[in-house]
Design a protein around this motif. Structure first.
Motif, PDB file in Angstrom:
ATOM      1  N   ASP A  71       0.827  -1.208   0.000  1.00  0.00           N
ATOM      2  CA  ASP A  71       0.000   0.000   0.000  1.00  0.00           C
ATOM      3  C   ASP A  71       0.861   1.258   0.000  1.00  0.00           C
ATOM      4  O   ASP A  71       0.833   2.046   0.922  1.00  0.00           O
ATOM      5  CB  ASP A  71      -0.944  -0.004   1.196  1.00  0.00           C
ATOM      6  CG  ASP A  71      -2.022   1.051   1.074  1.00  0.00           C
ATOM      7  OD1 ASP A  71      -2.450   1.322  -0.060  1.00  0.00           O
ATOM      8  OD2 ASP A  71      -2.418   1.617   2.117  1.00  0.00           O
ATOM      9  N   SER A  72       1.651   1.404  -1.075  1.00  0.00           N
ATOM     10  CA  SER A  72       2.454   2.614  -1.234  1.00  0.00           C
ATOM     11  C   SER A  72       2.335   3.079  -2.677  1.00  0.00           C
ATOM     12  O   SER A  72       1.935   2.314  -3.559  1.00  0.00           O
ATOM     13  CB  SER A  72       3.919   2.353  -0.877  1.00  0.00           C
ATOM     14  OG  SER A  72       4.500   1.493  -1.827  1.00  0.00           O
ATOM     15  N   LEU A  73       2.698   4.302  -2.915  1.00  0.00           N
ATOM     16  CA  LEU A  73       2.617   4.859  -4.262  1.00  0.00           C
ATOM     17  C   LEU A  73       3.538   4.092  -5.218  1.00  0.00           C
ATOM     18  O   LEU A  73       3.139   3.742  -6.332  1.00  0.00           O
ATOM     19  CB  LEU A  73       2.974   6.350  -4.239  1.00  0.00           C
ATOM     20  CG  LEU A  73       2.916   7.083  -5.569  1.00  0.00           C
ATOM     21  CD1 LEU A  73       1.501   7.043  -6.128  1.00  0.00           C
ATOM     22  CD2 LEU A  73       3.390   8.509  -5.401  1.00  0.00           C
ATOM     23  N   ILE A  74       4.752   3.800  -4.773  1.00  0.00           N
ATOM     24  CA  ILE A  74       5.695   3.038  -5.600  1.00  0.00           C
ATOM     25  C   ILE A  74       5.163   1.626  -5.849  1.00  0.00           C
ATOM     26  O   ILE A  74       5.299   1.096  -6.956  1.00  0.00           O
ATOM     27  CB  ILE A  74       7.085   2.984  -4.921  1.00  0.00           C
ATOM     28  CG1 ILE A  74       7.657   4.382  -4.742  1.00  0.00           C
ATOM     29  CG2 ILE A  74       8.043   2.099  -5.698  1.00  0.00           C
ATOM     30  CD1 ILE A  74       7.935   5.121  -6.029  1.00  0.00           C
ATOM     31  N   GLY A  75       4.538   1.038  -4.851  1.00  0.00           N
ATOM     32  CA  GLY A  75       3.959  -0.296  -5.006  1.00  0.00           C
ATOM     33  C   GLY A  75       2.872  -0.323  -6.073  1.00  0.00           C
ATOM     34  O   GLY A  75       2.835  -1.235  -6.909  1.00  0.00           O
ATOM     35  N   TYR A  76       1.999   0.664  -6.049  1.00  0.00           N
ATOM     36  CA  TYR A  76       0.944   0.733  -7.064  1.00  0.00           C
ATOM     37  C   TYR A  76       1.506   1.079  -8.431  1.00  0.00           C
ATOM     38  O   TYR A  76       1.034   0.577  -9.452  1.00  0.00           O
ATOM     39  CB  TYR A  76      -0.147   1.730  -6.666  1.00  0.00           C
ATOM     40  CG  TYR A  76      -1.016   1.222  -5.558  1.00  0.00           C
ATOM     41  CD1 TYR A  76      -1.753   0.055  -5.711  1.00  0.00           C
ATOM     42  CD2 TYR A  76      -1.096   1.886  -4.344  1.00  0.00           C
ATOM     43  CE1 TYR A  76      -2.548  -0.432  -4.690  1.00  0.00           C
ATOM     44  CE2 TYR A  76      -1.888   1.407  -3.315  1.00  0.00           C
ATOM     45  CZ  TYR A  76      -2.610   0.255  -3.492  1.00  0.00           C
ATOM     46  OH  TYR A  76      -3.390  -0.235  -2.496  1.00  0.00           O
ATOM     47  N   PHE A  77       2.540   1.924  -8.479  1.00  0.00           N
ATOM     48  CA  PHE A  77       3.194   2.241  -9.746  1.00  0.00           C
ATOM     49  C   PHE A  77       3.795   0.967 -10.349  1.00  0.00           C
ATOM     50  O   PHE A  77       3.616   0.687 -11.533  1.00  0.00           O
ATOM     51  CB  PHE A  77       4.276   3.305  -9.533  1.00  0.00           C
ATOM     52  CG  PHE A  77       4.964   3.724 -10.793  1.00  0.00           C
ATOM     53  CD1 PHE A  77       4.396   4.680 -11.610  1.00  0.00           C
ATOM     54  CD2 PHE A  77       6.174   3.164 -11.160  1.00  0.00           C
ATOM     55  CE1 PHE A  77       5.017   5.068 -12.791  1.00  0.00           C
ATOM     56  CE2 PHE A  77       6.809   3.542 -12.330  1.00  0.00           C
ATOM     57  CZ  PHE A  77       6.228   4.499 -13.149  1.00  0.00           C
ATOM     58  N   ASN A  78       4.497   0.186  -9.530  1.00  0.00           N
ATOM     59  CA  ASN A  78       5.070  -1.078 -10.001  1.00  0.00           C
ATOM     60  C   ASN A  78       3.993  -2.068 -10.432  1.00  0.00           C
ATOM     61  O   ASN A  78       4.164  -2.799 -11.404  1.00  0.00           O
ATOM     62  CB  ASN A  78       5.957  -1.701  -8.929  1.00  0.00           C
ATOM     63  CG  ASN A  78       7.234  -0.939  -8.716  1.00  0.00           C
ATOM     64  OD1 ASN A  78       7.674  -0.180  -9.573  1.00  0.00           O
ATOM     65  ND2 ASN A  78       7.832  -1.123  -7.555  1.00  0.00           N
ATOM     66  N   LYS A  79       2.896  -2.088  -9.707  1.00  0.00           N
ATOM     67  CA  LYS A  79       1.800  -3.002 -10.028  1.00  0.00           C
ATOM     68  C   LYS A  79       1.230  -2.712 -11.413  1.00  0.00           C
ATOM     69  O   LYS A  79       1.117  -3.611 -12.252  1.00  0.00           O
ATOM     70  CB  LYS A  79       0.696  -2.879  -8.975  1.00  0.00           C
ATOM     71  CG  LYS A  79      -0.518  -3.729  -9.250  1.00  0.00           C
ATOM     72  CD  LYS A  79      -1.555  -3.559  -8.154  1.00  0.00           C
ATOM     73  CE  LYS A  79      -2.724  -4.466  -8.373  1.00  0.00           C
ATOM     74  NZ  LYS A  79      -3.635  -4.490  -7.224  1.00  0.00           N
ATOM     75  N   TYR A  80       0.883  -1.472 -11.666  1.00  0.00           N
ATOM     76  CA  TYR A  80       0.269  -1.138 -12.949  1.00  0.00           C
ATOM     77  C   TYR A  80       1.271  -1.191 -14.092  1.00  0.00           C
ATOM     78  O   TYR A  80       0.908  -1.515 -15.224  1.00  0.00           O
ATOM     79  CB  TYR A  80      -0.430   0.215 -12.865  1.00  0.00           C
ATOM     80  CG  TYR A  80      -1.595   0.197 -11.901  1.00  0.00           C
ATOM     81  CD1 TYR A  80      -2.599  -0.750 -12.026  1.00  0.00           C
ATOM     82  CD2 TYR A  80      -1.668   1.091 -10.844  1.00  0.00           C
ATOM     83  CE1 TYR A  80      -3.652  -0.795 -11.135  1.00  0.00           C
ATOM     84  CE2 TYR A  80      -2.724   1.056  -9.953  1.00  0.00           C
ATOM     85  CZ  TYR A  80      -3.714   0.112 -10.103  1.00  0.00           C
ATOM     86  OH  TYR A  80      -4.757   0.067  -9.222  1.00  0.00           O
TER      87      TYR A  80
END
Length: 133
Positions: A77-86
């Motif tokens: 649940d971090s911005l970098i985590g969501y960036f990597n996910k998408y």
């Protein structure tokens, strides 16, 4: 959960998606130089990125599968985590599902079909680019 019973979409998730969209839009704009208009340029970009991962999957299939799973399915649940996910979904989503199926096959069949899959992505990529020339 929100008061309607659905999942709450966090600001980090939305911001991560928007950042990925902006980054890939800027990359897709570079294809305008070879006469591929912007909405259509996402497809060759996705095919090319999946082609790179398909080539790597010929040699390190399990590593590519695990890399996708770590980026997409682990809860971060971090911005970098969501960036990597998408980013992972856009760049290697097609390859992940194909390699998941190929991983169940015997070794020689697996590698032969992995090479065929890579070559088909190359063929499709040049075919799409050829449409706009």
């Amino acid at each position: 959960m929100n008061h309607f019973g659905g999942n709450y979409i966090s600001k980090k998730k939305i911001t991560g998606f928007i950042l990925v969209f902006i980054v890939f839009t800027l990359i897709a704009c570079s294809l305008y130089g070879i006469n591929i208009p912007l909405p259509s340029s996402y497809i060759p970009l996705m095919i090319a990125a999946n082609g790179v991962f398909a080539f790597c999957s010929i040699f390190a299939q399990r590593l590519i599968i695990v890399l996708y799973k770590v980026n997409v399915y682990e809860d971060n649940d971090s911005l970098i985590g969501y960036f990597n996910k998408y980013t992972a979904i856009f760049t290697s989503g097609i390859n992940y599902y194909i390699q998941n199926v190929l991983n169940r096959l015997p070794f020689l069949v697996n590698k032969l079909l992995a090479i065929c899959f890579f070559l088909s992505l190359v063929w499709i990529g040049f075919g799409i680019i050829g449409i706009y020339d």
